[in-house]
Design a protein around this motif. Sequence first.
Motif, PDB file in Angstrom:
ATOM      1  N   PHE A 352       0.827  -1.202   0.000  1.00  0.00           N
ATOM      2  CA  PHE A 352       0.000   0.000   0.000  1.00  0.00           C
ATOM      3  C   PHE A 352       0.864   1.256   0.000  1.00  0.00           C
ATOM      4  O   PHE A 352       2.043   1.223   0.351  1.00  0.00           O
ATOM      5  CB  PHE A 352      -0.930   0.030   1.217  1.00  0.00           C
ATOM      6  CG  PHE A 352      -1.970  -1.044   1.210  1.00  0.00           C
ATOM      7  CD1 PHE A 352      -2.719  -1.292   0.075  1.00  0.00           C
ATOM      8  CD2 PHE A 352      -2.200  -1.815   2.337  1.00  0.00           C
ATOM      9  CE1 PHE A 352      -3.691  -2.281   0.065  1.00  0.00           C
ATOM     10  CE2 PHE A 352      -3.165  -2.807   2.334  1.00  0.00           C
ATOM     11  CZ  PHE A 352      -3.914  -3.048   1.198  1.00  0.00           C
ATOM     12  N   ALA A 353       0.265   2.378  -0.374  1.00  0.00           N
ATOM     13  CA  ALA A 353       0.944   3.669  -0.354  1.00  0.00           C
ATOM     14  C   ALA A 353       0.887   4.233   1.063  1.00  0.00           C
ATOM     15  O   ALA A 353       0.209   5.224   1.354  1.00  0.00           O
ATOM     16  CB  ALA A 353       0.294   4.627  -1.342  1.00  0.00           C
ATOM     17  N   ASP A 357      -3.199   3.407   2.803  1.00  0.00           N
ATOM     18  CA  ASP A 357      -2.958   4.322   1.680  1.00  0.00           C
ATOM     19  C   ASP A 357      -2.882   5.775   2.135  1.00  0.00           C
ATOM     20  O   ASP A 357      -3.206   6.704   1.392  1.00  0.00           O
ATOM     21  CB  ASP A 357      -4.042   4.176   0.592  1.00  0.00           C
ATOM     22  CG  ASP A 357      -3.808   2.961  -0.299  1.00  0.00           C
ATOM     23  OD1 ASP A 357      -2.638   2.545  -0.429  1.00  0.00           O
ATOM     24  OD2 ASP A 357      -4.785   2.429  -0.851  1.00  0.00           O
TER      25      ASP A 357
END
Length: 391
Positions: A352-353, A357
């Motif tokens: 994930f960012a 996220d």
Amino acid sequence: MIEVPGPSVDKPTGLRYCGAMLADAIDPAVVRRVLVIKLRHHGDVLLATPVFRVLRALIPGIEVDALIYEDSLDMLRLNPDIATIHTIDRRTRDLPLVRKIGAEKRLLKVLKDRNYDLIVHLTEHPRGALLTRILKPRYAVARRYPGRRGRWWRRSFTHLYDVSARQRHTVETHLDALRRLGLMIPPEEKVVRLAAGPEAWSGVDGRLARAGLAARPFLVIHPTSRWLFKAWPAASTTALMRQLLAAGHALVVTSGPDDTEREMIAEILAPLPSSDALVDWSGTLTLKELAALLQRAQLFIGVDSAPMHMASAMGTPVVAIFGPSGDQEWAPWRVPARVLTASSYSCRPCGFAGCGDGQVSECLGAVGVGEVVQAITDLLEDTKTRACASS
């Protein structure tokens, strides 16, 4: 289109081929020209270079071309395993329709004129399937991507391969494309290759001389990434640099030219006193110059980023801090290395960012400064003969 100069590469005698064990193996005797498509970012493109190397090593007289994004050109330029590099400018998508069509037609004409016998498509980009249908090579191979690419994708290629659910290095999954064709991969040819070039060497050596580092061992620290959710906290990097300077190490700080990366570097450096042993070259080096600098360095310190892969390609030992990205897939390739992760975070690697996220990766903050200092100390001891590599 760029013709790539470079010396010829000695090829091992004989072809390693497992056609007898694979019913639909290709016939290497009819393959004279190959197009390898890798439409990704810098580090991904660099990690595809063993595919070019292996093809040239295994099939005598072959020409291997590349199709990549233009901004990744320096990852492949001057690579002697590549005959021709074709590029796509990402900015083309923002052009008026007529100019966009014109650019596509020009690219297609150049590709058609090369008369490829084999296409190796290394991503799920639909352009690879479309080009295979238009160019009509004898053979074409791509990954299967179940659930994401359907019948049109499957019917575009003569060969499809699956990637194991078990995490493996990206270099190996790239080479699976060639294994699926019936080629046996010589371990010694699994080389990630990056050429700096005379201009880059000259420029970097001049800068090192002016900085007083021409004959002094130094460490390169590259704290940033294109995606800052992969970066270690700025305060931790500052504390690390303070300890390294106190221990007598010279440091060269680098980053990409993007404003957000340079702002992070400014935040990291602001609390540190001025020192002749601390050189800030953030955002000022070309990719080729960075490659030359990395080969001169005693050690690279950074996160999961293209410069980390570049350091590996230049043979420089690496200390890498990993957060949400997978260290099994993206670890430094075939160099002495220490990879640091937060073992207390069972959720990593998540891909994930940042957590949820949210652009901030808590697992990166859990890697302590002391752990990184110890990893650097241990790796320097293990590779201490490199201390004089820049002299």
